[in-house]
Motif scaffolding. Sequence first.
Motif, PDB file in Angstrom:
ATOM      1  N   GLN A 259      10.403 -16.611  -6.560  1.00  0.00           N
ATOM      2  CA  GLN A 259      11.126 -17.558  -7.155  1.00  0.00           C
ATOM      3  C   GLN A 259      12.665 -16.726  -7.412  1.00  0.00           C
ATOM      4  O   GLN A 259      12.615 -15.564  -7.905  1.00  0.00           O
ATOM      5  CB  GLN A 259      10.649 -18.006  -8.556  1.00  0.00           C
ATOM      6  CG  GLN A 259       9.724 -18.884  -8.250  1.00  0.00           C
ATOM      7  CD  GLN A 259       9.001 -19.274  -9.448  1.00  0.00           C
ATOM      8  OE1 GLN A 259       9.823 -19.121 -10.544  1.00  0.00           O
ATOM      9  NE2 GLN A 259       8.313 -20.401  -9.636  1.00  0.00           N
ATOM     10  N   PRO A 260      14.008 -17.565  -7.304  1.00  0.00           N
ATOM     11  CA  PRO A 260      15.068 -16.753  -7.535  1.00  0.00           C
ATOM     12  C   PRO A 260      15.282 -16.274  -8.694  1.00  0.00           C
ATOM     13  O   PRO A 260      15.905 -14.970  -8.441  1.00  0.00           O
ATOM     14  CB  PRO A 260      16.121 -18.094  -6.984  1.00  0.00           C
ATOM     15  CG  PRO A 260      15.279 -19.251  -6.582  1.00  0.00           C
ATOM     16  CD  PRO A 260      13.940 -18.858  -6.757  1.00  0.00           C
ATOM     17  N   ARG A 263      13.527 -12.910  -8.245  1.00  0.00           N
ATOM     18  CA  ARG A 263      13.888 -12.248  -7.216  1.00  0.00           C
ATOM     19  C   ARG A 263      15.469 -11.394  -7.179  1.00  0.00           C
ATOM     20  O   ARG A 263      15.668 -10.389  -6.797  1.00  0.00           O
ATOM     21  CB  ARG A 263      13.944 -13.226  -5.913  1.00  0.00           C
ATOM     22  CG  ARG A 263      13.667 -12.408  -4.283  1.00  0.00           C
ATOM     23  CD  ARG A 263      13.933 -13.227  -3.338  1.00  0.00           C
ATOM     24  NE  ARG A 263      14.830 -13.991  -3.328  1.00  0.00           N
ATOM     25  CZ  ARG A 263      14.782 -15.535  -2.923  1.00  0.00           C
ATOM     26  NH1 ARG A 263      13.761 -15.934  -2.494  1.00  0.00           N
ATOM     27  NH2 ARG A 263      15.908 -16.293  -2.960  1.00  0.00           N
ATOM     28  N   ASN A 264      16.296 -12.482  -7.906  1.00  0.00           N
ATOM     29  CA  ASN A 264      17.519 -11.876  -8.119  1.00  0.00           C
ATOM     30  C   ASN A 264      17.519 -10.817  -9.340  1.00  0.00           C
ATOM     31  O   ASN A 264      18.348  -9.966  -9.152  1.00  0.00           O
ATOM     32  CB  ASN A 264      18.497 -12.943  -8.779  1.00  0.00           C
ATOM     33  CG  ASN A 264      18.542 -14.266  -7.897  1.00  0.00           C
ATOM     34  OD1 ASN A 264      18.328 -13.541  -6.440  1.00  0.00           O
ATOM     35  ND2 ASN A 264      19.005 -15.408  -8.131  1.00  0.00           N
TER      36      ASN A 264
END
Length: 445
Positions: A259-260, A263-264
């Motif tokens: 999920q962003p 991940r970010n």
Amino acid sequence: MKDICFVFMQGYGPQSVEEKQRLYMLLRNLNFNGESLPASVSEPYTPTAQKFGSGTSAEGLYSPELRGELGAGLLDLHAMDDTGLLSEDVDSEPFEPSPFMPKEIDDDEDDMITGSQLGPADNYNAVTSEKEISTRENNVAKIKVVVRKRPLNRKELSRKEDDAVAVHDSSSLTVYEPKLKVDLTAYVEQHEFCFDAVLDEDVSNDEVYRETVERIIPIIFQRTKATCFAYGQTGSGKTYTMQPLPLRAAQDMIRLLQQPVYRNQNFKLWLSYFEIYGGKLYDLLSDRRHLLMREDGKKQVCIVGLQEFEVSDVQVVREYIERGNAARSTGSTGANEESSRSHAILQLAVKKHIIVTETRRQRDRDANEAKNTKAVGKISFIDLAGSERGADTTDNDRQTRIEGAEINKSLLALKECIRALDNDQIHIPFRGSKLTEVLRDSFVV
Ligand SMILES: Nc1ncnc2c1ncn2[C@@H]1O[C@H](COP(=O)(O)OP(=O)(O)OP(=O)(O)O)[C@@H](O)[C@H]1O
């Protein structure tokens, strides 16, 4: 006889004595080892306020001689942590309450145990309403005890043994205990128990996962640690129940990592797997390398040299788990041909990888950015070695008996720690075994 395996879930974060005491209350009555069952129980035991309210009804259950030789288990793997949890720089939704916490809590009733509701034979210390309130307000440690019944095995079927456990519904069961009167007339005693969840023999491992671990996976990403452990006598199905759980958990964690929001932030999953055998620690993913346990200046237990592996693929996780399982110490007991002879601890840790700039000198030397990690959350799966009754050891060789004695000793030490906590003792005997030393922080609020 059918056996039962307990899967116990513990949420981390701040922990209260009350929660631990409640767990102790739940588990210390769960010795279905024939000889340790209560002699007579007139009413079912229910580990909730309603049943404690019945005063002396279940008195017999709490007397020390009826607790059985090996009592409860309470584990916490803060002990394995040599790093504090990341406290900042985590973008996430607001901190979630435990998935085990009822959504709506009625102020004066339900799951909290008050001092006035306790039976006199029980030396459980009264929980003041003030403490209850603060417990609720803080959304502190949440405990869930799930019981899984296993079907009769081939040996039991061939001996035409009776089914000793009947599951009534999703939260209660009856244990039938065959007994002999003094005139040798046979009779059966019934003992009823309630738990947070009871899973019948037809329940799949997937359903076990959904009932236990699934709901806590998302909060591991929000600065939470959790422990799931299996407790039960040898051959009761602990390994059968525990082994699939980490893989399913890793699957969900890897999915969440995509999920962003995570991940970010450069979140990664790390895996480690070790065992405590004969009072010593061995890395199951590093050729059974002998590990040393040390205390740091903050009295935090560190496991020196434990290998951790970054994993981003379920297949790789499967391979690590299989490798660790294969390296585990097993043997044969009267009750289980392939008995685990160690306490196995598998950890899945979420870490945030932080790109840090090193000192100027290093930067000059390396000209690269160095990576650093900080723990975000962790889930630990503990497959305890099975407790053994005298009757289980009759066919065993010397080595197996020595192992059994060591296992029982460590589980007894665990019980002693929980009992000391239950009695509000200042001294908790952590040093009774390696298991309790390693799990020390679980007993310290
Ligand atoms: N729910 C179940 N359904 C089918 N078979 C089961 C179940 N639970 C356990 N078994 C079988 O019972 C046997 C003993 O199980 P397992 O090895 O998991 O016990 P254990 O509690 O880990 O024992 P030990 O403490 O000796 O290691 C195994 O052959 C296992 O496949």
